[in-house]
Design an enzyme around this catalytic site. Structure first.
Site, short mmCIF file in Angstrom:
data_model
loop_
_atom_site.label_atom_id
_atom_site.label_comp_id
_atom_site.label_asym_id
_atom_site.label_seq_id
_atom_site.Cartn_x
_atom_site.Cartn_y
_atom_site.Cartn_z
CG LEU A 14 -1.83 1.21 1.37
CD1 LEU A 14 -2.77 1.37 0.17
CD2 LEU A 14 -2.63 1.14 2.67
CB SER A 135 -5.93 -3.69 10.91
OG SER A 135 -6.48 -4.96 10.58
CE1 TYR A 148 -0.96 -5.92 11.52
CE2 TYR A 148 -3.28 -6.50 11.54
CZ TYR A 148 -2.23 -5.79 11.00
OH TYR A 148 -2.46 -4.94 9.95
CE LYS A 152 -1.83 -2.32 12.16
NZ LYS A 152 -1.19 -1.12 11.56
CB THR A 183 -1.56 -4.36 1.66
OG1 THR A 183 -1.74 -5.31 2.73
CG2 THR A 183 -2.85 -3.62 1.40
#
Length: 280
Positions: A14, A135, A148, A152, A183
């Site tokens: 991205l 996300s 993760y 986030k 991405t």
């Protein structure tokens, strides 16, 4: 109107798409990455409106040097797009404490470092826009995503609160919550896959890694379209505070909102009128 846009993680995925779209739209772009020579090659070589800078987002020194170089070259920074990140996949007990810290260091402290470096310039010019990639995993906890999601979810709380800090200086904030896009997050350069180490998880770990690797490059979301959407948001007079990107993400966020409302109602019924310090 042409803007000066600083993009982190511009070497692939991205970040590359965003830098390309910004250049094509006539913006001045500061494209950063840990390997600047690869960033410049990926974007088609030297260009008048392009400044490529080495930036490891986990280094505050790198971030400050990049911000200063951007201002030295273009005179200002209008938009920061915090895109750089990585993914430590796996079940909690199979992710080491060191890996968990690395995940938080890159995905949370990384954008904090770059934002900390850029904000003094934006405050001085009394204008700016911080766009940070979160996300759908920053709103919805998911299996195999514990590290993760933790990073986030942290991004969500930081950015949501940062809004109030910087609003008086005409600095806007936007949290971007993509679903599954192509991405390159699932390529080995961005993802650390766990080694099965706990018997109870081993079968699920092996199966999940195989399923996710097979998904790479086949996700429904088009990163070029997402990049164009980010630039459209950067051009808004009153930018979105949150941009939920992709049909899968929108569906998930709507379901989470309904779940939260249901839990709030259940809490009210259980004892939502409880008062701290009240006599029992």
């Amino acid at each position: 109107m042409s803007k000066v846009i600083l993009v982190t993680g511009a070497g692939r995925g991205l970040g590359t798409d965003t830098a390309r779209e910004a250049l094509a739209a006539g913006h001045q772009v500061v494209a950063t990455g840990r390997r600047p020579e690869e960033v410049e090659r990926t974007l088609g070589g030297p260009q008048d409106n392009l400044l490529v800078i080495k930036l490891d987002v986990t280094s505050l020194d790198d971030a400050q040097a990049a911000a200063q170089a951007a201002v030295d070259r273009f005179g200002r920074i209008d938009v920061l797009i915090n895109n750089a990140g990585n993914f430590f996949a796996g079940y909690f007990e199979e992710i080491t404490p060191a890996q968990m810290r690395q995940q938080i260091e890159t995905n949370l402290f990384g954008p904090m470092n770059v934002t900390r470096a850029v904000l003094p310039f934006m405050r001085k010019q009394r204008a700016g826009h911080i766009i940070t990639l979160s996300s759908s995993a920053g709103i919805i906890g998911q299996e195999f995503c514990v590290a993760y999601a933790a990073s986030k979810f942290g991004v969500e709380g930081w950015m949501e609160s940062l809004r109030y800090d910087v609003e008086p200086y005409n600095i806007h904030t936007t949290i971007v919550e993509p679903g599954f896009f192509r991405t390159e997050l699932l390529v080995d350069a961005s993802t650390t896959w766990p080694e099965p180490s706990v018997d109870d998880y081993a079968e699920r770990t092996t199966a999940t890694i195989a399923a996710w690797k097979s998904m790479n490059g086949r996700q429904s979301g088009d990163p070029a379209k997402l990049a164009r959407a980010l630039l459209a948001i950067a051009d808004q007079e009153k930018p979105l505070l949150r941009f939920v990107a992709g049909a899968d993400a929108i569906q998930g966020v709507e379901a989470k909102a309904r779940e939260l409302l249901a839990q709030a109602q259940a809490s009210r019924e259980l004892g939502g009128d409880l008062a701290y310090g009240a006599a029992s």
